[in-house]
Design a protein around this motif. Structure first.
Motif, PDB file in Angstrom:
ATOM      1  N   VAL A 104       0.854  -1.194   0.000  1.00 23.29           N
ATOM      2  CA  VAL A 104       0.000   0.000   0.000  1.00 23.29           C
ATOM      3  C   VAL A 104       0.892   1.246   0.000  1.00 23.29           C
ATOM      4  CG1 VAL A 104      -1.843   1.207   1.232  1.00 23.29           C
ATOM      5  CG2 VAL A 104      -1.738  -1.299   1.299  1.00 23.29           C
ATOM      6  N   HIS A 105       0.595   2.187  -0.891  1.00 25.00           N
ATOM      7  CA  HIS A 105       1.388   3.418  -0.956  1.00 25.00           C
ATOM      8  C   HIS A 105       1.058   4.354   0.208  1.00 25.00           C
ATOM      9  CE1 HIS A 105       2.511   3.251  -5.531  1.00 25.00           C
ATOM     10  NE2 HIS A 105       3.366   2.594  -4.773  1.00 25.00           N
ATOM     11  N   PRO A 106       2.015   5.213   0.570  1.00 27.51           N
ATOM     12  CA  PRO A 106       1.789   6.129   1.700  1.00 27.51           C
ATOM     13  C   PRO A 106       0.501   6.953   1.581  1.00 27.51           C
ATOM     14  CG  PRO A 106       4.098   6.152   1.105  1.00 27.51           C
ATOM     15  CD  PRO A 106       3.414   5.286   0.078  1.00 27.51           C
TER      16      PRO A 106
ATOM     17  N   ILE B 284      -2.296   4.965   2.648  1.00 29.74           N
ATOM     18  CA  ILE B 284      -2.247   4.755   4.105  1.00 29.74           C
ATOM     19  C   ILE B 284      -2.832   5.971   4.815  1.00 29.74           C
ATOM     20  CG2 ILE B 284      -0.642   4.617   6.057  1.00 29.74           C
ATOM     21  CD1 ILE B 284       1.054   2.719   4.283  1.00 29.74           C
TER      22      ILE B 284
ATOM     23  N   ILE C 172      -1.461  -3.847   7.456  1.00 24.49           N
ATOM     24  CA  ILE C 172      -1.072  -3.015   6.314  1.00 24.49           C
ATOM     25  C   ILE C 172       0.442  -3.030   6.149  1.00 24.49           C
ATOM     26  CG2 ILE C 172      -1.044  -0.671   5.384  1.00 24.49           C
ATOM     27  CD1 ILE C 172      -3.780  -0.277   6.608  1.00 24.49           C
TER      28      ILE C 172
ATOM     29  N   GLY D 187       3.070  -1.421   3.859  1.00 23.91           N
ATOM     30  CA  GLY D 187       3.196  -0.354   2.870  1.00 23.91           C
ATOM     31  C   GLY D 187       4.425  -0.520   2.002  1.00 23.91           C
TER      32      GLY D 187
ATOM     33  N   PHE E 180       0.880   2.105   9.359  1.00 25.37           N
ATOM     34  CA  PHE E 180       1.232   0.828   8.733  1.00 25.37           C
ATOM     35  C   PHE E 180       1.785  -0.119   9.794  1.00 25.37           C
ATOM     36  CE2 PHE E 180       4.737   3.863   8.270  1.00 25.37           C
ATOM     37  CZ  PHE E 180       5.750   3.216   8.961  1.00 25.37           C
TER      38      PHE E 180
ATOM     39  N   MET F 265       6.632  -1.023   6.577  1.00 29.50           N
ATOM     40  CA  MET F 265       6.755  -0.148   5.401  1.00 29.50           C
ATOM     41  C   MET F 265       8.046  -0.484   4.673  1.00 29.50           C
ATOM     42  SD  MET F 265       5.957   2.366   3.372  1.00 29.50           S
ATOM     43  CE  MET F 265       4.617   3.282   4.088  1.00 29.50           C
TER      44      MET F 265
END
Ligand code: SF4
Ligand code: SF4
Ligand code: SF4
Ligand code: SF4
Ligand code: SF4
Lengths: 344, 245
Positions: free
Chosen positions: A93-95, A98, A126, A128, A152, A155
């Motif tokens: 998942v991209h920032p 998020i 999650i 990221g 997250f 990451m």
């Protein structure tokens, strides 16, 4: 925050282990030249260097269509609430997405807690990944959403031969210990992560010419701008901009009854302010019956109302709306920059 | 008391009625709540005491007009079934050619025994209460509308464009693949089935209540269609509407 390293060759086993573990793993996959979040069957499908996805990952926490209650009509009607949730790993998942989920967390738990969202959210992990190839319509750096410090469990950042993994929660740490081969990150590797993030910032093509904190005030004085009418003339009221948006959380509630005309269910489905009937009420009324007021309302939501209500921005700058809009009018950046210019 | 339904066909391919007959299990369940008193496709006995009339097909002959008016007089509720009845549908393609020529092409030497008038939706002759659009109709939507009528509720069909369902289906937009599409002005309700199957939307469900056809035409032009191409796209199902003229 603690940081580890996963060598690239160790990434596939990590993902495979997750897929084979108890939870369903959702990640970005290729789709007709674009990318879409979908259930991963095997690691090979995962594309961690994607620009953005067609639909945001919020669809796994707040599904496009979801049953809320089941009922049975009769002298003594029966009603049974439904809130289904299963363990889920959102991988890659991209920032900005998020940050959008952080907004949904607040919106769905404030005043009347939304049990359907919250039960799914609670079971979701999650993981990221930093966005190093932004899509051409994104403007995350202007909103502070190009990177994330919270929101997250893990990451990842691609630093060439390996990924730096920031640990955001004990849940994340456990997954890492259990399923991945890792080692400590060196100072040089952390410096490399910073430099990759810096390089990515230079790849964004759209910039906001105003700081996000100033947006509510700017919008407040732009109600009568000719821009709304002029720009919305081309709007198809097609809803593409709101369906693809990670921060939109509006829905409509309807009943569906079985053919026996007794049993049924009440469900919700995504709805949004750009659709013509969104603000329609009984007696043929419509609070926003024209394109202009709908177009303005959406921009106010993104830059003012949400901020005033939740102290978070209603837009994370992902650019999906601009990419989806055939009329080429949906980008909040374009509107905000234009209003800023007008206000000078 | 069971509600009495009638099914009636005018000019169309009978595909919509066939869709209804294809329900099988659902149809049997539906028969617990309704009597179908008139359905030429399905049964021979007929009665004229129906309350809800489902009308398929467009009006393309003078002789069809009084028949349709009689149905309207009898029925409390008239529901247009399918693109032909709702919009005029593909039959309207003939409206862009002189009627005599149509007769000659179809019937040759026997042309003088037939009459034909420009094809039109049933709403151009009698008031229509509700619509089940599509070519053919969607079985789920037919059942949804019928259930609402049986419960005395107003049937709701979507008044937003196909794009909504297309995006929800996770499709890549046809415009992004170098093709074009009528989805932005066409009424949703089909789950964007054509796009999900690799085609584009031809507009078989007709326009939303307030379509932005100017904007759509501009977009189609920007993506390479000529004015003629655009008219031809709209004429496939929407030839009766101003946008196709
Ligand atoms: S702004 Fe664009 S995407 Fe949004 S409803 Fe209007 S035309 Fe559709
Ligand atoms: S408004 Fe547009 S740019 Fe902002 S978050 Fe939504 S889709 Fe992304
Ligand atoms: S709408 Fe299509 S399927 Fe239905 S009768 Fe007309 S041509 Fe046939
Ligand atoms: S393919 Fe057609 S229906 Fe789907 S989003 Fe694009 S224009 Fe809309
Ligand atoms: S996508 Fe368009 S042409 Fe296909 S069924 Fe739906 S409305 Fe008809």
């Amino acid at each position: 925050m603690e940081n580890k390293i996963i060598e690239k060759q160790n990434m596939a086993p990590f993902v495979d282990n997750l897929i084979n573990a108890e939870a369903e793993v959702i990640g970005p996959k290729r789709k007709d030249g674009k990318y879409a979040f979908d259930k991963l069957i095997e690691t090979g499908e995962l594309c961690l260097d994607y620009d953005t996805t067609l639909l945001p990952p919020k669809m796994y926490l707040f599904p496009p269509k979801e049953t809320l209650i089941k009922f049975e009509l009769g002298k003594e009607p029966k009603v049974e609430p439904v809130a289904e949730a299963k363990p889920l790993i959102l991988f890659g998942v991209h920032p900005y997405d998020i940050k959008a989920i952080e907004l949904l967390d607040v919106a769905f738990s404030t005043t009347n807690p939304d049990i359907n969202y919250l039960s799914k959210r609670e079971k979701a992990v999650i993981i990221g990944v930093d966005c190093l190839n932004p899509n051409p319509n994104a403007f995350c750096p202007s909103l502070g959403t190009a990177t994330a410090e919270t929101g997250f469990d893990l990451m990842l950042t691609d630093i060439g031969d390996s990924y730096v993994v920031a640990i955001g929660s004990s849940k994340g740490e456990q997954l890492l210990t259990k399923y991945a081969e890792t080692r400590e990150a060196s100072q040089a590797e952390l410096a490399q992560r910073n430099s990759e993030r810096q390089k990515a910032l230079a790849r964004y093509k759209v910039t906001l010419n105003i700081s996000p904190e100033e947006l509510p005030q700017l919008l407040g004085k732009s109600w009568d701008s000719p821009w709304w009418k002029e720009k919305s003339e081309k709007c198809l009221s097609c809803g593409s901009c709101i369906v693809v948006c990670p921060t939109c959380f509006c829905f409509d509630v309807q009943d569906d009854i079985a053919l026996n005309l007794k049993e049924g269910e009440r469900y919700r489905q995504w709805d949004g302010c750009m659709l013509a009937d969104f603000a329609a009420v009984a007696g043929e009324g419509n609070f926003r019956g024209d394109k202009e007021s709908r177009f303005r309302h959406r921009m106010y939501r993104k830059g003012k109302y949400i901020w005033e209500r939740y102290e978070k921005l209603g837009c994370v700058g992902c650019g999906r709306c601009a990419s989806a809009c055939l009329a080429e009018i949906a980008s909040p950046a374009e509107t905000f920059n234009k209003l800023k210019e007008e206000s000078k | 008391m069971k509600a009495k339904l009638g099914f009636f066909d005018f000019t169309g391919c009978e595909g919509c009625q066939l869709e209804v007959l294809n329900f099988e299990t659902e149809l049997v369940e539906l028969l617990n709540h309704v009597d179908i008193v008139n359905f030429r496709e399905a049964k021979t006995e007929r009665e004229d005491n129906y309350e809800i009339a489902f009308v398929e097909g467009s009006i393309t002959r003078e002789s069809e007009i009084p028949r349709l008016k009689k149905i309207r007089q009898q029925a409390k509720i008239v529901v247009a079934l399918g693109a032909c009845a709702c919009l005029g549908g593909v039959n309207c393609l003939k409206n862009f050619r002189p009627m005599e020529e149509n007769l000659r092409i179809v019937y040759g030497d026997a042309a003088r025994y037939y009459d034909t008038i420009p094809a039109r939706p049933i709403s151009s002759i009698v008031p229509v209460d509700y619509y089940v659009p599509g070519c053919p109709i969607d079985k789920k939507e037919f059942l949804k509308v019928t259930k609402a009528l049986l419960l005395g509720k107003r049937p709701e069909i979507p008044n937003y464009p196909v794009c909504v369902e297309c995006k929800l289906a996770g499709n890549v937009c046809t415009f992004d693949k170098g093709e074009t599409c009528l989805g932005p002005v066409t009424r949703a309700g089909c789950n964007a089935i054509c796009i999900s199957n690799g085609r584009h939307c031809w507009g078989c469900r007709g326009p939303v209540d307030d379509p932005n056809t100017n904007s759509e035409k501009e977009i189609l032009q920007k993506h390479g269609l000529t004015v003629e191409d655009i008219l031809n796209q709209f004429r496939i199902f929407n030839g009766y509407l101003e946008v196709s003229k």
